[in-house]
Scaffold this motif. Sequence first.
Motif, short mmCIF file in Angstrom:
data_model
loop_
_atom_site.label_atom_id
_atom_site.label_comp_id
_atom_site.label_asym_id
_atom_site.label_seq_id
_atom_site.Cartn_x
_atom_site.Cartn_y
_atom_site.Cartn_z
N SER A 193 0.83 -1.20 0.00
CA SER A 193 0.00 0.00 0.00
C SER A 193 0.87 1.26 0.00
O SER A 193 0.61 2.20 -0.77
N ALA A 194 1.88 1.29 0.86
CA ALA A 194 2.77 2.46 0.93
C ALA A 194 3.38 2.77 -0.43
O ALA A 194 3.55 3.94 -0.79
N ASN A 195 3.70 1.72 -1.18
CA ASN A 195 4.36 1.90 -2.48
C ASN A 195 3.46 2.56 -3.53
O ASN A 195 3.93 2.97 -4.58
N ARG A 196 2.16 2.62 -3.26
CA ARG A 196 1.24 3.25 -4.22
C ARG A 196 0.57 4.50 -3.64
O ARG A 196 -0.39 5.02 -4.23
N ASP A 197 1.07 4.98 -2.53
CA ASP A 197 0.49 6.16 -1.88
C ASP A 197 0.78 7.40 -2.73
O ASP A 197 1.94 7.75 -2.96
N SER B 158 12.51 6.67 -3.43
CA SER B 158 12.68 5.39 -2.72
C SER B 158 11.32 4.83 -2.32
O SER B 158 10.43 5.55 -1.88
N HIS B 159 11.19 3.51 -2.49
CA HIS B 159 9.97 2.79 -2.11
C HIS B 159 10.29 1.88 -0.92
O HIS B 159 11.40 1.92 -0.38
N MET B 160 9.33 1.08 -0.51
CA MET B 160 9.48 0.27 0.70
C MET B 160 9.71 -1.21 0.43
O MET B 160 9.74 -2.01 1.35
#
Length: 403
Positions: free
Chosen positions: A319-323, A342-344
Amino acid sequence: MTISADDSDVQNADTAAELYYDPYNVDLNMDPHGVFARLREEAPLYYNDKHDFYALSRYEDVNKGVIDHQTFISGRGALLEIIKSGMEIPPGTLIFEDPPIHNIHRNLLSRVFTPRKVQALEPQIREFTARCLDPLTGTNRFDFVRDLGAQMPMRVIGMLLGIPEEDQRRVTDHGEATLQSDSVDLMATGEVFAEFIDHRTEHPSDDIMTDLLNAEFEDETGTRRRLRRDELLMYLTVIATAGSETTTRLIGWAGKTLADYPEQRAQLVADPALIPQAIEEILRWEPPALQIARYVTRDVEYYGQVVPEGSAMLMLVGSANRDHRRFPPNGDVFDIHRELRSHMTFGAGTHFCMGNALARLEGKIALEEILKRFPTWEVDWPNAVPSQTTAVRGWESMPTIVS
C-alpha cells in the motif's frame, strides 16, 4: 472493527464496516490494491479483529514505523503468524533480530554483499541466464518463473558462496521445498549447507564461505570470536532464503506487468538503458512481500487511536508503495519514466535488505536477456499458477506465448 483517523477519513460507518483486509487470503494478495487504496483513505490505521492485528497503509507511517526499531521490534518475528504464535526465535536469525545484536550480525554478513562482490557476479549471472534462455529461442513459449526465475536466485547465491555449480541445483530444490512448506524450518534448511562448510573448513578458498568461517567479531558479551557452526548454518540459511523467493517472484511479476503494458515494454526493447528504471518501477508496483510485521513494545497513537503494547502491527509495503502522497500524482499508475523516489520493497532502516543490489542486478540481467530474445509476449493465463504462499506473493508459473 475498523479504526480511522477522524470523521474526514471515513466516508460513513457502513462503508468503513465493509472494508476488510485478510493477509492470509492468497487470492486477495494477488491483487490487493483496491483494498489498499481504501485503507489509505478510509482507515489509515486499520484493525482486524478476526486475526487481531493493526495495519498502517500510508507511506509516511510505514516508513517511519519500519525505521522505529524500538517501538516496533523484529525480535518476536517479522511475519504475523510467527508473532501470533509466540514461538521462540532461533538465535542468529538476522531478519528476526533487533539492535544491538542485529547490528553485530548484520555487519558480519554485510561483507557478503559488498558492491565489488555483487558486480563481480554479473558475467556469471549473464552466462547462466543465456544458458537458460538460448534453448528456448525460436520457440513460441517461455515461462518467466519455471524457465528462469525459479532457478536464477539460488544459483546466484551458490555462486556468491562458492558452492560448486553441480551442487547448486540441489540447494535450489531444497530452498524451494522449504519455503513452500506449511512451516519454514530454518535449521533444517541450514543443514543443506553443512557439507559445504565441512569442505571449506578443510579446503579454504577465495570465497565467502571461507570468509565467514574465518571472520572474527566481537559478540554481544564483548568476546572476540568466530562464528559457531550452528550460527554459520543459520547465517547461510538467511542469505539463501531471504532473497531467493522474492527475486523469483520479481521476475514473474515483470513478465505479467510488461505483458499488461506493451507500449512501455516496446520502449525497453528500443532503449535497454531504461531497464534499471523499469525494474525499480516493477519493484514499487508489485512488491513480492506485501507487508512487514512487527511486535509493538509500547502504547502508540495513530489518528487519535491507541495501539496497545503487545499488539501485532502490519506495515503494508504494497500500500505504501502506491500512496499518491509519496508517488504523485497517482501511485496506482505504472510508469517506467516515473521520477525515482525510494519505495518500501526492500524495507528501511536497520533491516534494509542487504541483498537489494544483487536483486536489482538479477532483475536487470533477466530483463535484458529476455527482451533480446523475446521482445513481445502475452500471458498464457489458463496455465498460469499463482503461488499459494502468503509471506511472498507471485507466480509458481508465469507461462507466456511469444509472438
